[in-house]
Motif scaffolding. Structure first.
Motif, PDB file in Angstrom:
ATOM      1  N   VAL A 109      -9.964   7.883 -10.712  1.00 18.73           N
ATOM      2  CA  VAL A 109     -10.900   8.544  -9.801  1.00 18.73           C
ATOM      3  C   VAL A 109     -11.426   7.609  -8.715  1.00 18.73           C
ATOM      4  N   THR A 110     -11.234   6.311  -8.863  1.00 16.46           N
ATOM      5  CA  THR A 110     -11.754   5.377  -7.868  1.00 16.46           C
ATOM      6  C   THR A 110     -10.695   4.726  -6.997  1.00 16.46           C
ATOM      7  N   GLY A 111      -9.420   4.783  -7.402  1.00 15.58           N
ATOM      8  CA  GLY A 111      -8.417   4.112  -6.600  1.00 15.58           C
ATOM      9  C   GLY A 111      -6.994   4.426  -7.009  1.00 15.58           C
ATOM     10  N   CYS A 112      -6.063   3.868  -6.224  1.00 19.74           N
ATOM     11  CA  CYS A 112      -4.642   4.069  -6.512  1.00 19.74           C
ATOM     12  C   CYS A 112      -3.823   2.959  -5.879  1.00 19.74           C
ATOM     13  N   LYS A 113      -2.563   2.884  -6.319  1.00 19.33           N
ATOM     14  CA  LYS A 113      -1.608   1.940  -5.739  1.00 19.33           C
ATOM     15  C   LYS A 113      -0.361   2.710  -5.381  1.00 19.33           C
ATOM     16  N   ILE A 114       0.182   2.455  -4.196  1.00 18.13           N
ATOM     17  CA  ILE A 114       1.438   3.082  -3.791  1.00 18.13           C
ATOM     18  C   ILE A 114       2.488   2.005  -3.564  1.00 18.13           C
ATOM     19  N   GLU A 115       3.752   2.426  -3.653  1.00 14.34           N
ATOM     20  CA  GLU A 115       4.871   1.518  -3.440  1.00 14.34           C
ATOM     21  C   GLU A 115       5.921   2.235  -2.611  1.00 14.34           C
ATOM     22  N   ALA A 116       6.468   1.533  -1.634  1.00 15.60           N
ATOM     23  CA  ALA A 116       7.530   2.077  -0.786  1.00 15.60           C
ATOM     24  C   ALA A 116       8.646   1.047  -0.684  1.00 15.60           C
ATOM     25  N   GLY A 130      -8.246   7.491   1.189  1.00 16.45           N
ATOM     26  CA  GLY A 130      -8.361   6.179   0.570  1.00 16.45           C
ATOM     27  C   GLY A 130      -8.451   5.068   1.591  1.00 16.45           C
ATOM     28  N   GLU A 131      -9.324   4.111   1.308  1.00 16.44           N
ATOM     29  CA  GLU A 131      -9.460   2.931   2.164  1.00 16.44           C
ATOM     30  C   GLU A 131      -8.476   1.877   1.685  1.00 16.44           C
ATOM     31  N   ALA A 132      -7.627   1.402   2.580  1.00 17.46           N
ATOM     32  CA  ALA A 132      -6.659   0.353   2.228  1.00 17.46           C
ATOM     33  C   ALA A 132      -7.425  -0.925   1.900  1.00 17.46           C
ATOM     34  N   SER A 161      10.093  -4.354  -2.195  1.00 18.64           N
ATOM     35  CA  SER A 161       9.143  -3.244  -2.112  1.00 18.64           C
ATOM     36  C   SER A 161       7.884  -3.654  -1.359  1.00 18.64           C
ATOM     37  N   TYR A 162       7.172  -2.658  -0.963  1.00 16.02           N
ATOM     38  CA  TYR A 162       5.943  -2.825  -0.201  1.00 16.02           C
ATOM     39  C   TYR A 162       4.864  -2.073  -0.969  1.00 16.02           C
ATOM     40  N   GLU A 163       3.759  -2.743  -1.327  1.00 13.04           N
ATOM     41  CA  GLU A 163       2.703  -2.125  -2.109  1.00 13.04           C
ATOM     42  C   GLU A 163       1.376  -2.158  -1.352  1.00 13.04           C
ATOM     43  N   ALA A 164       0.549  -1.162  -1.646  1.00 13.92           N
ATOM     44  CA  ALA A 164      -0.787  -1.107  -1.057  1.00 13.92           C
ATOM     45  C   ALA A 164      -1.748  -0.500  -2.066  1.00 13.92           C
ATOM     46  N   GLY A 165      -2.943  -1.074  -2.138  1.00 14.47           N
ATOM     47  CA  GLY A 165      -3.988  -0.561  -3.017  1.00 14.47           C
ATOM     48  C   GLY A 165      -5.061   0.115  -2.196  1.00 14.47           C
ATOM     49  N   PHE A 166      -5.566   1.221  -2.698  1.00 10.79           N
ATOM     50  CA  PHE A 166      -6.572   2.012  -1.993  1.00 10.79           C
ATOM     51  C   PHE A 166      -7.776   2.276  -2.879  1.00 10.79           C
TER      52      PHE A 166
END
Length: 112
Positions: free
Chosen positions: A33-40, A71-73, A82-87
């Motif tokens: 509920v507070t954040g996430c991580k994506i990968e491309a 989401g704020e990066a 891969s390229y990851e980002a946390g939000f």
């Protein structure tokens, strides 16, 4: 990297898009509920501190419709191929679908 979190992050196989920024599918690696991580597999042009719309496309087995969160990066990194980002999640216009999906992920992780 070891992380201390108040809320457990649930692993997921959902896809995500960032409308207007990245229209290809990326992978939603984890979520709570507070954040996430994506990968491309390709670089996504993101700026830390900027809030992005994130369209989440849950896996079909969840029977949950796509929904959007904002989401704020918080961090961005390249990891091999891969390229990851946390939000940090700042808003959820589709609160009901978002909460249903988090509940589904919690149920799925406890059933394993």
């Amino acid at each position: 990297m070891s992380e201390q979190r108040k809320h457990i992050r649930y692993r997921t196989i959902a896809r995500v898009r960032l409308p207007g920024v990245f229209e290809e599918d990326a992978l939603l690696k984890d979520l709570n509920v507070t954040g996430c991580k994506i990968e491309a597999t390709v670089c996504i042009e993101l700026t830390e501190g900027v809030v992005y719309a994130i369209e989440v496309l849950p896996e079909a087995i969840s029977k949950i419709s796509k929904f959007e969160v904002h989401g704020e990066a918080r961090w961005i990194r390249t990891n091999g191929d891969s390229y990851e980002a946390g939000f940090m999640i700042t808003a959820s216009p589709a609160k009901k679908e978002f909460q249903r999906y988090v509940d589904y992920l919690a149920w799925r992780s406890s059933a394993v």
